[in-house]
Design a protein around this motif. Structure first.
Motif, PDB file in Angstrom:
ATOM      1  N   MET A 271       0.725  -1.113  -0.042  1.00 48.40           N
ATOM      2  CA  MET A 271       0.138   0.040   0.068  1.00 48.40           C
ATOM      3  C   MET A 271       0.804   1.227   0.118  1.00 48.40           C
ATOM      4  O   MET A 271       0.619   2.131  -0.774  1.00 48.40           O
ATOM      5  N   PRO A 272       1.876   1.305   0.868  1.00 44.99           N
ATOM      6  CA  PRO A 272       2.484   2.567   0.551  1.00 44.99           C
ATOM      7  C   PRO A 272       3.305   2.756  -0.576  1.00 44.99           C
ATOM      8  O   PRO A 272       3.441   4.004  -0.918  1.00 44.99           O
ATOM      9  N   ILE A 273       3.759   1.704  -1.138  1.00 37.79           N
ATOM     10  CA  ILE A 273       4.302   1.745  -2.451  1.00 37.79           C
ATOM     11  C   ILE A 273       3.245   2.514  -3.507  1.00 37.79           C
ATOM     12  O   ILE A 273       3.777   3.208  -4.279  1.00 37.79           O
ATOM     13  N   ILE A 274       2.212   1.935  -3.511  1.00 36.82           N
ATOM     14  CA  ILE A 274       1.063   2.610  -4.465  1.00 36.82           C
ATOM     15  C   ILE A 274       0.802   4.032  -4.142  1.00 36.82           C
ATOM     16  O   ILE A 274       1.093   4.880  -5.141  1.00 36.82           O
ATOM     17  N   PHE A 275       0.649   4.415  -2.732  1.00 37.42           N
ATOM     18  CA  PHE A 275       0.241   5.635  -2.558  1.00 37.42           C
ATOM     19  C   PHE A 275       1.447   6.724  -2.786  1.00 37.42           C
ATOM     20  O   PHE A 275       1.177   7.890  -3.388  1.00 37.42           O
ATOM     21  N   LEU A 276       2.660   6.421  -2.534  1.00 39.30           N
ATOM     22  CA  LEU A 276       3.877   7.317  -2.602  1.00 39.30           C
ATOM     23  C   LEU A 276       4.216   7.445  -4.178  1.00 39.30           C
ATOM     24  O   LEU A 276       4.773   8.298  -4.543  1.00 39.30           O
ATOM     25  N   SER A 277       3.850   6.243  -4.853  1.00 37.05           N
ATOM     26  CA  SER A 277       4.151   6.418  -6.380  1.00 37.05           C
ATOM     27  C   SER A 277       3.296   7.377  -6.918  1.00 37.05           C
ATOM     28  O   SER A 277       3.648   8.140  -7.945  1.00 37.05           O
ATOM     29  N   VAL A 278       1.834   7.309  -6.623  1.00 37.49           N
ATOM     30  CA  VAL A 278       1.109   8.584  -7.092  1.00 37.49           C
ATOM     31  C   VAL A 278       1.342   9.838  -6.537  1.00 37.49           C
ATOM     32  O   VAL A 278       1.316  10.716  -7.418  1.00 37.49           O
ATOM     33  N   ALA A 279       1.999   9.945  -5.360  1.00 31.04           N
ATOM     34  CA  ALA A 279       2.384  11.334  -4.861  1.00 31.04           C
ATOM     35  C   ALA A 279       3.712  11.760  -5.687  1.00 31.04           C
ATOM     36  O   ALA A 279       3.703  12.833  -6.226  1.00 31.04           O
ATOM     37  N   ALA A 280       4.505  11.021  -6.140  1.00 30.06           N
ATOM     38  CA  ALA A 280       5.637  11.223  -6.963  1.00 30.06           C
ATOM     39  C   ALA A 280       5.130  11.583  -8.347  1.00 30.06           C
ATOM     40  O   ALA A 280       5.707  12.559  -8.964  1.00 30.06           O
ATOM     41  N   PHE A 281       4.049  10.698  -8.943  1.00 22.16           N
ATOM     42  CA  PHE A 281       3.660  11.239 -10.205  1.00 22.16           C
ATOM     43  C   PHE A 281       2.922  12.399 -10.143  1.00 22.16           C
ATOM     44  O   PHE A 281       2.997  13.382 -11.165  1.00 22.16           O
ATOM     45  N   LEU A 282       2.343  12.866  -9.120  1.00 21.69           N
ATOM     46  CA  LEU A 282       1.356  14.212  -9.011  1.00 21.69           C
ATOM     47  C   LEU A 282       2.296  15.387  -9.085  1.00 21.69           C
ATOM     48  O   LEU A 282       2.445  16.317  -9.835  1.00 21.69           O
TER      49      LEU A 282
END
Length: 788
Positions: A271-282
């Motif tokens: 779950m952290p990998i997914i959330f932080l990947s989205v944050a990096a993308f944004l």
């Protein structure tokens, strides 16, 4: 304050909504790290502390009957520090306010004090009086489920003898942090399964075990010698019906707790990998657009002498501020969610002391991981700002190249209206921006799928195990092997419509250097109440000869169909038989081996016998049959499929409410962050174009529709890809969950897909309503001003 710093703060105020959405996604990443890992740390710490203080054994063994002096020989085995023998027995219990008979597992404690190993923690009441005959302690799960406490009485049938037992206290043992006990399994029903502790002499007399024992625990001086100790203990106990010792890893309660810990560890990583990947993308998207719109400002700063490092530090301030804001909210949210998760686990696990805490080092680690992800996502945009030459930045961006759409080149242009062409041209003209926006929406949908598919899978497992594999109403275990004529005795009981016998033989299966200890199950040839069913629900008939292994067990042993395996019959002192693997069964639970009942009896070289039976009863007669079974002296335990199913469904429902609420909330934050930023950036980039359309006569509603139609296409395509991506992530998570205890199937229901679609489209609607006011309030004069 330097001028460039004032510019940073002005930009942050101007982009506050976008910054807040990114900070919210960062907060979700920080919260998921803290919540999952802090719960994991708290459970592991509570378990390890409890094991140490209560002296939880490293090795366990059960047998038929051995003289007490044998314990001294066992104590001399190299590596053994402490050994404690005891008597254990199965009991059928009559419980106040419970219409059905409950199953009890009775354990002896020394005559004049606490056990040396697995020390009992008294929660309420008192400990047993020395040499008490009818006093018992009961486990807390059973006590709470049936509202029992000190002073209550239980009727018990132990070895065919009825006794009235007085509950003097409620206790905990490290052996039963979870209700799982020998013969019960991980889906124990707290209301119908009890652990009782009784003084040694009192239980020994009821079970004809004076001067003898049938169970023991061993504490080791060196855990690395576990295998050698087990081998020697099995050798010494072989002639006494033993030979199937096992280590802590195979202890039923520990195995369930460890399985839950591994699940937490997987989710705490995924779950952290997914959330932080989205944050990096944004952050990458927002900063890239910011750099594109501030070309002139960057060129001016460089012209006034600001170096590349200063420019880089300036733009890195955006992700660092987002991380700082997200960390503040994420820490608070993570601690709150972690506390809720810990409380959920404490409904199923029992510790004498449990303190939930998020370690400072964990919080620092979560912030560092989030900061690294954010800065990594921003590096691409920062690189664009640093390498931009001042002269190029002073010039306007070259206009986009306009050309016919792909559909127009293919001859379908006549089918497109003017607004449709405008939307599709903008998407096709900027393929990188379009694809990145679609990816962001896809990640938001994938979070929902991967966060909730586990419960679809759990429901499927429930249906498969309790309605397709286990079709009996009652499972009966005998106190010892019985001749097969017992089938006619059970069938003669009023209310019983069908009886099928089974035999469970503890074996160690070997192939080369590989081995596993399990139960070899003998089922009747045409068994209908307990069937061989694979993970896809296909029913297989029992082969008349040879042995059937589950695929997981066959893979561990490195064998296939047609290969020969060695069976060590542990209840016959390790006698060896060799059998051919005739089939493999892709089951979801445990490691098992199956054989035709008559073939198994021939392998045992004994007369036809059974160790239990599966019973089907008439409608509404299950409780009556259970009561009649309690009067039979050879019946050691009964288990109702209905109670097991209710317990399983209740555990899933309790987990479902909390987890779905948290996952949906976090996924909604991700979806809002992705979609809002997409609409906001699209508006900033196309403000001049939209204002031009207003001047040309388009209404505010038509202009808004153009912008929202473009984002709508992105949302539809992104959601569809996100559903597929979510299933792929679900397979990754499920593969990480695979263990010898169970295999997690990937089942994603239509309800989960609809939930993901609903959340994403709900977030899109919220973003559209927010941006609608901005579009309606466009200042045509200021927007249309162009730098010459």
């Amino acid at each position: 304050m330097k001028a460039i710093d004032r510019k940073l703060f002005r930009d942050l105020r101007r982009l506050k909504a976008q910054l807040a959405s990114i900070a919210a996604v960062v907060a979700c990443g920080v919260a998921s790290v803290i919540a999952m890992r802090s719960t994991l740390d708290s459970i592991e710490r509570a378990r390890d502390d409890y094991y140490a203080t209560a002296r939880f054994p490293h090795v366990f063994a059960s047998l038929e009957r051995a003289p007490e002096p044998l314990a001294r020989r066992l104590l001399s085995v190299p590596g053994v520090a402490v050994i404690e023998t005891r008597v254990t027995a199965a009991a059928l219990l009559s419980v106040p306010r419970l219409p059905e008979t409950a199953q009890g597992y009775v354990i002896s404690v020394p005559e004049d004090g606490q056990p040396l190993l697995s020390v009992i923690h008294v929660r309420s009441g008192r400990f047993l009086m020395p040499r008490a005959l009818d006093e018992v302690l009961i486990n807390e799960h059973f006590a709470r489920a049936n509202k029992l406490g000190p002073g209550d009485t239980l009727g018990a049938v132990i070895n065919g003898r009825w006794r009235q037992l007085v509950v003097v206290g409620v206790g905990l043992s490290p052996e039963f942090i979870h209700d799982a006990a020998p013969g019960v399994g991980q889906f124990a029903d707290s209301k119908h399964h009890a652990i009782l502790w009784m003084r040694r002499n009192a239980l020994a007399r009821l079970y004809d075990m004076d001067g003898a024992f049938n169970d023991l625990g061993i504490l080791l001086t060196d855990q690395t010698r576990e295998r050698a100790v087990i081998a020697e203990v099995d050798r010494l106990l072989g002639r006494y019906g033993g030979g199937h010792s096992y280590g802590r890893a195979d202890q039923p309660s520990h195995r369930v707790v460890q399985g839950e810990i591994e699940q937490l560890r997987v989710f705490g990583t995924a779950m952290p990998i997914i959330f932080l990947s989205v944050a990096a993308f944004l952050l990458n998207v927002v900063l890239s657009r910011l750099v594109a719109t501030q070309r002139g400002e960057i060129a001016t700063l460089k012209a006034f002498g600001y170096g590349n490092r200063t420019i880089a530090r300036h733009f890195l301030g955006y992700p660092l501020v987002a991380v700082a804001l997200g960390a503040v909210g994420g820490i608070a949210l993570g601690v709150w969610v972690g506390g809720k998760y810990a409380a959920l686990y404490l409904r199923f696990f029992r510790f004498p002391e449990f303190v939930y805490a998020a370690r400072p080092s964990l919080i620092i680690t979560a912030i560092l991981i989030s900061g690294t992800a954010a800065v990594t996502g921003a590096l691409g945009a920062v690189h664009l700002a640093v390498r931009l030459p001042p002269a190029e930045g002073m010039r306007p961006v070259a206009p986009a190249v306009y050309k016919p759409l792909l559909l127009e080149r293919l001859g379908f242009g006549a089918l497109l209206t003017a607004p449709m062409s405008m939307v599709l041209r903008d998407l096709e003209r900027r393929p990188i921006r379009t694809l990145s926006s679609i990816l962001g929406v896809a990640l938001a949908a994938a979070v929902l799928v991967v966060g909730t598919f586990a419960f679809d899978s759990a429901r499927y497992m429930s249906e498969l195990q309790f309605r397709t594999v286990e079709r009996e109403n009652l499972a009966v275990a005998f106190s010892s092997n019985r001749p097969i004529r017992v089938k006619h005795e059970l069938a003669a009981l009023a209310g019983v419509s069908r009886v099928e016998l089974y035999r469970a033989v503890p074996v160690r299966i070997r192939s080369g250097v590989h081995s596993r200890q399990t139960a070899l199950m003998g089922l009747e040839q045409r068994s209908e109440l307990r069937r061989l069913v694979d993970r896809n629900g296909r029913v297989f008939s029992m082969p008349p000869s040879g042995v059937v292994l589950t695929k997981t067990l066959a893979r561990i042993l490195g064998v296939g169909v047609g290969d020969t395996v060695t069976l060590e019959l542990l209840e016959r002192g390790g006698e060896v038989r060799r059998e051919t693997v005739v089939a493999q069964l892709d089951e979801l639970l445990g490691l098992a081996a199956y054989m035709d009942l008559s073939t198994l009896n021939a392998v045992m070289r004994e007369g036809p016998a059974a160790s239990g039976a599966y019973l089907s009863t008439g409608i509404g007669e299950e409780s009556l049959v259970t009561g009649r079974l309690a009067t039979l002296p050879y019946v050691a335990a009964t288990t109702t499929r209905r109670a097991m199913l209710q317990s399983f469904d209740r555990q899933i429902a309790e987990s479902l409410r909390l987890t779905v609420t948290i996952v949906v909330s976090l996924a909604a934050v991700v979806a809002v962050g992705v979609i809002y930023n997409g609409v906001r950036i699209s508006l900033s980039e196309r403000a001049r174009e939209l204002a031009s359309l207003r001047v040309l006569g388009f209404t505010r509603r038509e202009v808004a529709a153009l912008l929202f139609a473009e984002q709508g296409v992105i949302d539809v395509v992104g959601t569809a890809l996100g559903l597929l991506f979510g299933v792929a992530l679900a397979y990754w998570v499920a593969s990480a969950f695979q263990s010898e205890l169970y295999r997690f199937p990937v089942i994603v229901s239509a309800r989960t897909h609809l939930l993901a679609v609903g959340v994403v489209f709900g977030a899109a609607l919220g973003a559209f309503l927010t941006m609608r006011r901005r579009i309606y309030g466009l200042d045509l004069v200021s927007v249309l001003k162009t730098r010459e």
